[in-house]
Design an enzyme around this catalytic site. Sequence first.
Site, short mmCIF file in Angstrom:
data_model
loop_
_atom_site.label_atom_id
_atom_site.label_comp_id
_atom_site.label_asym_id
_atom_site.label_seq_id
_atom_site.Cartn_x
_atom_site.Cartn_y
_atom_site.Cartn_z
N ASP A 1 0.82 -1.20 0.00
CA ASP A 1 0.00 0.00 0.00
C ASP A 1 0.86 1.26 0.00
O ASP A 1 1.74 1.42 0.83
CB ASP A 1 -0.90 -0.03 1.25
CG ASP A 1 -2.19 0.73 1.09
OD1 ASP A 1 -2.16 1.81 0.47
OD2 ASP A 1 -3.22 0.26 1.60
N THR B 1 -6.99 3.13 -2.29
CA THR B 1 -6.77 1.72 -1.95
C THR B 1 -7.82 0.79 -2.56
O THR B 1 -7.49 -0.24 -3.14
CB THR B 1 -6.73 1.54 -0.43
OG1 THR B 1 -5.62 2.28 0.10
CG2 THR B 1 -6.59 0.08 -0.04
N ASN C 1 -12.76 4.59 -2.12
CA ASN C 1 -12.88 3.83 -0.87
C ASN C 1 -14.30 3.96 -0.32
O ASN C 1 -14.74 3.13 0.47
CB ASN C 1 -11.88 4.34 0.16
CG ASN C 1 -10.45 3.99 -0.21
OD1 ASN C 1 -10.19 3.02 -0.91
ND2 ASN C 1 -9.51 4.79 0.27
N LYS D 1 -6.11 -4.01 6.22
CA LYS D 1 -7.36 -3.37 5.79
C LYS D 1 -8.35 -4.41 5.27
O LYS D 1 -7.97 -5.32 4.52
CB LYS D 1 -7.09 -2.34 4.70
CG LYS D 1 -6.22 -1.17 5.14
CD LYS D 1 -6.01 -0.21 3.98
CE LYS D 1 -5.15 0.98 4.38
NZ LYS D 1 -4.91 1.92 3.26
N ASP D 2 -9.63 -4.21 5.60
CA ASP D 2 -10.64 -5.14 5.11
C ASP D 2 -10.71 -5.13 3.58
O ASP D 2 -10.79 -6.18 2.94
CB ASP D 2 -12.02 -4.82 5.72
CG ASP D 2 -12.37 -3.34 5.73
OD1 ASP D 2 -11.94 -2.62 4.81
OD2 ASP D 2 -13.07 -2.91 6.67
N ASP E 1 1.10 2.43 4.08
CA ASP E 1 0.15 3.52 3.81
C ASP E 1 -0.12 4.32 5.08
O ASP E 1 -0.10 5.56 5.06
CB ASP E 1 -1.14 2.94 3.26
CG ASP E 1 -2.17 4.02 2.90
OD1 ASP E 1 -1.95 4.73 1.92
OD2 ASP E 1 -3.19 4.12 3.61
N ASP F 1 -1.11 -0.25 -4.77
CA ASP F 1 -2.47 0.20 -5.08
C ASP F 1 -2.54 1.68 -5.41
O ASP F 1 -3.55 2.16 -5.92
CB ASP F 1 -3.42 -0.12 -3.92
CG ASP F 1 -2.94 0.45 -2.59
OD1 ASP F 1 -1.79 0.93 -2.51
OD2 ASP F 1 -3.70 0.39 -1.61
N HIS G 1 -3.15 10.88 -1.32
CA HIS G 1 -3.06 10.46 -2.71
C HIS G 1 -4.44 10.56 -3.33
O HIS G 1 -5.40 10.97 -2.68
CB HIS G 1 -2.55 9.02 -2.77
CG HIS G 1 -3.22 8.11 -1.78
ND1 HIS G 1 -4.41 7.48 -2.02
CD2 HIS G 1 -2.88 7.76 -0.50
CE1 HIS G 1 -4.78 6.78 -0.95
NE2 HIS G 1 -3.87 6.94 0.00
#
Length: 549
Positions: free
Chosen positions: A45, A86, A107, A167-168, A309, A356, A491
């Site tokens: 990430d 992401t 997201n 992260k999910d 990230d 990503d 980002h």
Amino acid sequence: MKLMNTLCSIFLMFLLFTSAGWAQEFPESKPTADNPKLVVGIVVDQLRYDYIPLYWDKFEDGGFKRLVKQGFSFNNNHFNYFPTYTGPGHASVYTGATPSVNGIVGNAWYDRSIDKSMYVVSDSTVSSVGTDNDAGKMSPRNLLSTTVTDELKSASPESKVITVSIKDRGAVLPAGHLGDAAYWYDSETGNFVSSSWYISELPEWVQNFNEKGLAKDFANSTWETLLPIGQYAESNEDDTPYEATFENEDAPVFPHDLGANRGDDYGIVSSSPYGNTLIAELAKSAIESEDLGSGEATDFLGVSFSSTDYVGHRFGPHSIELQDTYLRLDRTIADLLDDLDKEIGKGNYVVVLTSDHGAVDVPQELIDKKLPGGYFDSDTAVEELSVYLKTEFGDQEWVEDYINQQVYLDRDLVQKKGLSLKIIQEKAADFLLQFEGVLSTNTAHNLQYKNYSSGQQKMYQNGFHYGRSGDVYIQLKSGWLDSNYPTGTSHGSPYNYDTHVPLIFYGWNVPQGQSSRKTVIPQIAPTISNMLNIALPSGSEANILQFEE
């Protein structure tokens, strides 16, 4: 009789040639022995392309250097759409499609059907597995096209697909719709959880992993630099005004006492290099406990390293904290590769490593260096836009939401009043051009009906989905963020610092080499499909990477 024999011979020759033709047009599936035992998809990430050459001399031989030197590196690899976040990044890597096709436009986005924000993998119809809270109420339901992992499961149901991430969304989207299991980190409990979309209960090996309490140990540890701090010459000084601090710190300096700053949960692990360590340990447990790569069918392990990230957001691209996180990740990847050699066998697996999205330098740092950059005040811009639209079209709330640098208009109200949505979009787009930091604007009407063949507007079009995207797009100038925080980074733009990311293939049937010709992220999934001789993901443009220098 002679005539009959001649006719029979001609007929047999016809069958022979046509059979040969069919065999050439539709080759038989490759024998299982000709396929890799395991594919390992690694997404790091917020890994900008320039980080690998920047930190190269500090890397050891077994991690990034092993992948680059022994694999094939696509050095001019980019995302070809906006926004670079992401969720869209993972979706594009695994579907081989842009958000315009796979539907993952951010997201989160404003969902007009429910009149509120929709989180990318949120799903109220499923249940959490492994926790009593809502951390597991996630699924790939919002993903509108298939993934390479879906196609692998469709072609070979006995193949296993397991994904792991902090992260999910970094676990759910790679697992696709048919994955066997996806596991992600629940910061409230310090455990890994899943969703009833995949499984009804955590397998014993995940329960045992949680019971070890590694996350809790990391959350109460002290983060010190891996190397003597004077050796981080590639980064800024330890204490700069461009870095944020942890909650109870006076300054963003080493050492970081995580235990004193973690609060009531274990989320602080994510913002340290130990989140990556945790994911690698879970991945190794998955390889062993799920017997990945041990059967006749090819298995798939998706690994998303998210802590890079979190650290980048907090401390910025030129911080010692970020460099330390990458130096530690380099050793973590080396350890994971060694484990794959041991469990699967060198040459029996494929690794695909990418990112990503990238990240912009801290805008305040850019300003201080007299480089282009700044902070866009979207609150003021949207508030003034709302007032303007009321003046132009009547005292109504014409703006429903603002997210991802997009303005969502109340389309139902526009229709009810008998007004032209196209005209209101154009008026709003023109109005927004006056604000500092805005380079250009565009409308949903243009993105829906015009054909942009190249350039950044093509990238916006690739990221546009009429049912999920906004009505007016704002493109900020290079180096600008939609933020009012002078520390850390983010980002989401179409600029090279956000789009240019590494892409490395390594292992089974991958030649050693590198290429500087431009490639794009949606080429990854169809290339993996081609390697495995399975169907291409449904939304892919079928543009396969060429391993040629």
